[in-house]
Write a protein that holds these residues in place. Structure first.
Motif, short mmCIF file in Angstrom:
data_model
loop_
_atom_site.label_atom_id
_atom_site.label_comp_id
_atom_site.label_asym_id
_atom_site.label_seq_id
_atom_site.Cartn_x
_atom_site.Cartn_y
_atom_site.Cartn_z
N MET A 22 0.84 -1.21 0.00
CA MET A 22 0.00 0.00 0.00
C MET A 22 0.88 1.26 0.00
O MET A 22 0.64 2.21 -0.76
CB MET A 22 -0.91 -0.01 1.23
CG MET A 22 -1.78 1.22 1.33
SD MET A 22 -2.79 1.17 2.81
CE MET A 22 -4.15 0.19 2.21
N ALA A 34 -8.78 2.24 1.58
CA ALA A 34 -8.53 1.58 2.87
C ALA A 34 -9.50 2.12 3.91
O ALA A 34 -9.59 3.33 4.07
CB ALA A 34 -7.10 1.86 3.31
N LEU A 35 -10.20 1.25 4.58
CA LEU A 35 -11.12 1.70 5.64
C LEU A 35 -10.58 1.40 7.03
O LEU A 35 -10.89 2.11 7.97
CB LEU A 35 -12.49 1.02 5.48
CG LEU A 35 -13.40 1.58 4.39
CD1 LEU A 35 -14.61 0.67 4.18
CD2 LEU A 35 -13.88 3.00 4.73
N CYS A 36 -9.77 0.35 7.16
CA CYS A 36 -9.36 -0.03 8.52
C CYS A 36 -7.90 0.28 8.80
O CYS A 36 -7.43 0.03 9.90
CB CYS A 36 -9.63 -1.52 8.75
SG CYS A 36 -8.52 -2.62 7.86
N HIS A 37 -7.18 0.79 7.83
CA HIS A 37 -5.75 0.96 8.01
C HIS A 37 -5.39 2.37 8.47
O HIS A 37 -5.96 3.35 8.04
CB HIS A 37 -5.02 0.65 6.70
CG HIS A 37 -3.53 0.69 6.84
ND1 HIS A 37 -2.85 -0.18 7.65
CD2 HIS A 37 -2.59 1.51 6.30
CE1 HIS A 37 -1.56 0.09 7.60
NE2 HIS A 37 -1.37 1.12 6.79
N SER A 45 -6.15 -5.60 8.99
CA SER A 45 -6.68 -6.23 7.76
C SER A 45 -8.13 -6.66 7.94
O SER A 45 -8.49 -7.82 7.68
CB SER A 45 -5.82 -7.43 7.35
OG SER A 45 -4.54 -7.00 7.00
N ALA A 46 -8.95 -5.75 8.38
CA ALA A 46 -10.33 -6.11 8.70
C ALA A 46 -11.30 -5.82 7.55
O ALA A 46 -12.27 -6.55 7.37
CB ALA A 46 -10.78 -5.33 9.94
N CYS A 47 -11.06 -4.77 6.79
CA CYS A 47 -12.08 -4.36 5.82
C CYS A 47 -11.90 -5.04 4.46
O CYS A 47 -12.85 -5.18 3.71
CB CYS A 47 -12.09 -2.85 5.65
SG CYS A 47 -10.66 -2.17 4.75
N ARG A 48 -10.71 -5.42 4.11
CA ARG A 48 -10.34 -6.10 2.86
C ARG A 48 -10.56 -5.25 1.61
O ARG A 48 -10.54 -5.75 0.49
CB ARG A 48 -11.05 -7.45 2.74
CG ARG A 48 -10.73 -8.39 3.88
CD ARG A 48 -11.00 -9.84 3.55
NE ARG A 48 -10.27 -10.37 2.42
CZ ARG A 48 -9.02 -10.76 2.46
NH1 ARG A 48 -8.32 -10.67 3.56
NH2 ARG A 48 -8.44 -11.22 1.36
N LEU A 49 -10.77 -3.95 1.81
CA LEU A 49 -11.01 -3.09 0.65
C LEU A 49 -9.72 -2.85 -0.14
O LEU A 49 -9.75 -2.49 -1.32
CB LEU A 49 -11.59 -1.76 1.14
CG LEU A 49 -12.41 -0.98 0.15
CD1 LEU A 49 -13.66 -1.76 -0.24
CD2 LEU A 49 -12.83 0.36 0.73
N CYS A 50 -8.59 -3.03 0.53
CA CYS A 50 -7.30 -2.68 -0.09
C CYS A 50 -6.69 -3.85 -0.87
O CYS A 50 -5.51 -3.83 -1.17
CB CYS A 50 -6.33 -2.23 1.00
SG CYS A 50 -5.87 -3.58 2.10
N THR A 62 -4.34 -8.44 0.89
CA THR A 62 -4.57 -7.08 1.42
C THR A 62 -3.25 -6.30 1.41
O THR A 62 -2.26 -6.72 2.03
CB THR A 62 -5.14 -7.14 2.86
OG1 THR A 62 -4.32 -7.98 3.65
CG2 THR A 62 -6.55 -7.67 2.87
N CYS A 64 -2.41 -3.57 2.75
CA CYS A 64 -1.98 -2.90 3.99
C CYS A 64 -1.11 -3.81 4.83
O CYS A 64 -0.36 -3.34 5.69
CB CYS A 64 -3.18 -2.41 4.79
SG CYS A 64 -4.23 -3.74 5.39
S1 FES Z 1 -7.20 -1.28 4.68
FE1 FES Z 1 -8.61 -2.64 5.54
S2 FES Z 1 -7.76 -4.60 5.03
FE2 FES Z 1 -6.31 -3.21 4.30
#
Ligand code: FES
Ligand code: SF4
Ligand code: SF4
Ligand code: SF4
Length: 314
Positions: A22, A34-37, A45-50, A62, A64
């Motif tokens: 990232m 990225a939502l959780c980073h 690594s919770a949201c998996r958007l990345c 992921t 991040c």
């Molecule tokens: S930003 Fe959320 S899993 Fe990578």
């Protein structure tokens, strides 16, 4: 530190070993959603958007948490990735209140930003949305669990400061999972010290600053960064101005070595906002309106000064 060389979206980049994909992409000006980073928090690594594609592997990874390695060939925006991201965002919106019109986070919300970017909209459906659990017990924070996307940033940032904080945690299971304060107490009854670290990192409208609520839409506000002078940490705050007049002060994300505290935020507010709201302090698990001198811990000093001033000159 040795460098590693890789390719991202066909472009070569060299970064110090230990850099995440990232961050390597950011070096090339490629923003991966990225939502959780958060760089200053442990990786979750919770949201998996990345997610990204790594050449030679069928698995999406992921970015991040994935460390850059020599010879990697990374793709950040293939059709497959976009499909996955859209379905993650759709899943989040499907269980989210359709509230952007009145939400205090609108214009700064990352869920809203990515939904727009990926063309994902709220849908009518007969299924459940996250239940409403709005905690208005604190004069400093609005906690609206129905908007929480369970990124866990608030838990990690609250946990970074010694025991007196470490208030927030995940509770429940599956769809009923929520972020709770202590043993599922209100913020007022919990040991929360109103530092607003959690508010400053929440990517959506689940945790917002109550004193800044309804003071203006983000696009109507000018923002000026101020560094607190109460102690050597020099935490950063943001003075919000509407039509040139300061109306509120918000905590900015703490960053390493900057704990943030209520006293610093209120002092910054008192010094910068001409008509600040009344301050509150917590006594015996209850918030009470109090004088600025009491809330800022200056009452004794004021009494001493008054006493000294009242003494007749010798
Ligand atoms: S930003 Fe959320 S899993 Fe990578
Ligand atoms: S949290 Fe974001 S997506 Fe949810 S209602 Fe507020 S602005 Fe809209
Ligand atoms: S305001 Fe501070 S102490 Fe309270 S829950 Fe948030 S981070 Fe923790
Ligand atoms: S309250 Fe905000 S920061 Fe905390 S888990 Fe929910 S969305 Fe993330």
């Amino acid at each position: 530190m040795a460098n590693v060389a890789l390719r991202i979206d066909g472009r070569a980049v060299s970064v110090p070993s230990g850099t995440t994909v990232m961050d390597a992409a950011r070096e090339l000006g490629i923003e991966i959603p990225a939502l959780c980073h958060d760089k200053s928090l442990p990786v979750a690594s919770a949201c998996r958007l990345c997610i990204v594609e790594v050449g030679g592997s069928s698995k999406l990874q992921t970015s991040c948490s994935l460390l850059a390695r020599d010879g990697m060939d990374i793709r950040t925006g293939t059709d497959r990735i976009v499909r996955y991201r859209r379905s993650i965002l759709q899943f989040l919106l499907d269980s989210h209140p359709n509230d952007c019109l009145t939400c205090d986070k609108a214009g700064e919300c990352l869920l809203q930003k990515y939904a727009w970017q990926y063309g994902v909209a709220f849908r009518e459906h007969d299924g459940v949305r996250r239940p409403e659990h709005v905690d208005l017990s604190s004069p400093y924070i609005v906690k609206d669990d129905s908007k929480c996307i369970l990124c866990g940033k608030c838990v990690r940032v609250c946990y970074q400061v010694e025991e007196e904080r470490q208030v927030l945690a995940f509770a429940g299971r599956g769809y009923g999972t929520r972020i709770v304060a202590d043993d599922d107490l209100t913020l007022e009854a919990s040991k929360c010290v109103s530092c607003n670290r959690c508010v400053s990192v929440c990517p959506v409208g689940a945790l917002t600053d109550r004193r800044a609520a309804r003071k203006g839409r983000t696009w109507d506000l000018a923002k000026e960064v101020k560094h607190c002078r109460v102690c050597d940490y020099g935490c950063s705050f943001e003075v919000l101005k509407k039509n040139g007049k300061a109306v509120a002060v918000r905590a900015l994300p703490p960053g390493p070595g900057r704990p943030l505290c209520l006293k610093g935020r209120l002092t910054t507010e008192l010094l910068n906002v001409p008509e600040p709201d009344a301050p509150y302090r917590k006594l015996g698990g209850k918030f009470q309106k109090a004088s600025w001198a009491k809330v800022l811990g200056l009452q004794k000093l004021l009494d001493k000064l008054n006493e000294a001033d009242a003494k007749p000159e010798k």
